[in-house]
Enzyme design. Structure first.
Site, PDB file in Angstrom:
ATOM      1  N   HIS A 135       1.984   4.529  -2.876  1.00  0.00           N
ATOM      2  CA  HIS A 135       2.168   5.981  -2.735  1.00  0.00           C
ATOM      3  C   HIS A 135       3.589   6.389  -3.131  1.00  0.00           C
ATOM      4  CE1 HIS A 135      -1.656   6.532  -0.788  1.00  0.00           C
ATOM      5  NE2 HIS A 135      -1.331   5.838   0.291  1.00  0.00           N
ATOM      6  N   HIS A 170       0.844  -1.203   0.000  1.00  0.00           N
ATOM      7  CA  HIS A 170       0.000   0.000   0.000  1.00  0.00           C
ATOM      8  C   HIS A 170       0.879   1.253   0.000  1.00  0.00           C
ATOM      9  CE1 HIS A 170      -3.433   2.608   1.332  1.00  0.00           C
ATOM     10  NE2 HIS A 170      -2.428   3.288   1.877  1.00  0.00           N
ATOM     11  N   GLU A 171       1.845   1.287   0.899  1.00  0.00           N
ATOM     12  CA  GLU A 171       2.729   2.458   0.971  1.00  0.00           C
ATOM     13  C   GLU A 171       3.610   2.568  -0.275  1.00  0.00           C
ATOM     14  OE1 GLU A 171       2.138   4.671   3.063  1.00  0.00           O
ATOM     15  OE2 GLU A 171       0.756   3.442   4.237  1.00  0.00           O
TER      16      GLU A 171
END
Length: 447
Positions: free
Chosen positions: A26, A22-23
């Protein structure tokens, strides 16, 4: 106990990887767009280990309940105040918000120099901001869909297979109890034809059998004729002949389930009857089933998020009272870990390694779908809050262009810090409540 711990470890590792990816969703677009990312961290609290590569510190923190990346310039730069400005003392809400905003922007501005002003998050265009902030949730959606594909086409979904589990001794009414007597009733066509439990049906009346639905269709269409039945037994194909009978059998819907009328009575029709029951097993399905499964998971998770305050109230009633936990209600990390341990250590008939693996994969797919949906909630500090800010910024700029006015600049999200802090507090209370409930009133898979 070893298997219980192994189940917890597997889901824990899967959840950690989901957070890390998920990170990463980003991090990658932020770096591609030139934003300076100073930290990539998994977890919160004290740092356990870290290593700096280039301008980014990569690390693992002590509390594994999430993660974050730190980009410079999340708020518009603090410009200070003109010399001689006198700020009146005030306890008003607007004054407090302004002071909090100014402090946050001053802190942010102190983290980089003028040479990096063009590398801040706030300097990105609206589309690039959306890509950066939606990259994390999109990664969770991708993980969820990939895991569903593995489950559907690799491991398989619960289904009835053409391998015969049991053979009826006689022809009995569709709504008869399981222990009905066969005295005075004609033998079932399958029994008379010599079909045995363990046989795999390969062909009925010229129809090739791939799935149990093929068996149902061929048998019902056969009427009361004598038909050829090919079965596989001990690796060899045998050709048998069954004299079918016509009997009242349940009407089936598109999913193969029996249809009931408004009064709850079984709806029947006159169709062919053979007298065999298939074997429940996991059966690989076409990848075409994944989109519908993903949509069902998305809408179900969305309903859970929309009703979260009510669900948490129910969790509180169960945790601090005598009410029972809703098995479909929200779970914390401890609850998910406990269920994973139960799955790994279960000794239920028919629930072997393949079924356990499928359940674990399904759990991780559901967790990632939950991360996707929850992070779209348009409130800071969630990703959806930043998405909402970028969309507002885009709308303001478009409106200014239409009116021939100057560019209003980026939306100052620091003004939302009181809301951000309030939401963070609510999330903390929710985490503690679910932690307590998962300990004192856990949800279990097996009684």
């Amino acid at each position: 106990m070893l298997l219980f711990g192994l189940g917890i470890a597997v889901v824990g590792l899967g959840l950690a990887l989901s957070i890390a990816l998920h990170e990463l969703g980003h991090l990658v677009p932020a770096k591609l767009f030139g934003v300076r990312v100073t930290q990539y961290m998994i977890g919160f609290g004290p740092t356990l280990l870290s290593r700096t590569r280039g301008e980014t510190e990569y690390g693992l923190k002590a509390i594994p309940l999430g993660g974050y990346i730190r980009m410079i310039g999340m708020y518009p730069p603090h410009k200070g105040e003109p010399e001689g400005t006198i700020r009146e003392d005030s306890t008003g809400l607007l004054q407090q918000i302004t002071e909090l905003s100014d402090e946050a922007k001053a802190y942010e501005s102190a983290q980089y120099g003028p040479e990096d002003a063009h590398r801040t998050f706030v300097a990105l265009s609206v589309p690039k901001k959306l890509v950066v902030m939606l990259g994390g949730p999109a990664m969770n959606l991708l993980i969820s869909v990939v895991l569903m594909l593995v489950l559907v086409s690799g491991i398989g979904l619960p289904a009835i297979t053409p391998t015969v589990q049991s053979v009826s001794e006689c022809v009995v009414p569709a709504d008869a109890p399981a222990d009905v007597s066969c005295v005075g009733r004609p033998p079932a066509p399958a029994l008379a034809a010599g079909i045995r439990p363990g046989d795999t049906l390969r062909e009925i009346d010229g129809h090739r059998i791939q799935r149990w639905q093929d068996v149902t269709t061929a048998v019902r269409e056969a009427g009361d004729r004598a038909v050829d039945v090919v079965v596989e037994r001990d690796g060899e194909e045998l050709e048998l002949q069954a004299t079918m009978v016509v009997d009242d059998r349940p009407v089936l819907d598109e999913d193969g389930a029996a249809v009931h009328d408004a009064a709850g009575d079984l709806v029947t029709e006159q169709v062919g009857f053979l007298g065999v029951a298939g074997t429940p097993d996991l059966e690989p399905q076409s990848p075409a089933a994944v989109p519908e499964m993903a949509w069902t998971a998305f809408t179900g998770t969305g309903r859970l998020v929309l009703t979260l305050p009510v669900r948490l109230w129910e969790v509180g009633q169960a945790a601090f009272g005598s009410a029972e936990r809703d098995p479909d209600g929200p779970l914390g990390v401890v609850g998910v870990s406990r269920l994973a341990g139960e799955v790994a250590s279960a000794e239920q008939p028919g629930f072997e390694l393949r079924e356990k693996t499928g359940t674990m994969v399904s759990m991780l797919a559901s967790l990632n779908m939950a991360l996707f949906v929850f992070n779209l909630v348009p409130l800071l500090p969630l990703d959806g809050g930043h998405v909402a800010g970028a969309l507002l910024e885009g709308a303001r700029r478009s409106l200014a262009r239409l009116r021939g006015r100057p560019d209003p600049g980026p939306v100052d999200m620091s003004r939302m810090l009181p809301v951000t802090n309030a939401v963070a507090l609510v999330l903390l209370v929710m985490t503690v409540l679910l932690l307590y409930a998962d300990i004192v009133k856990p949800i279990t898979l097996f009684p």
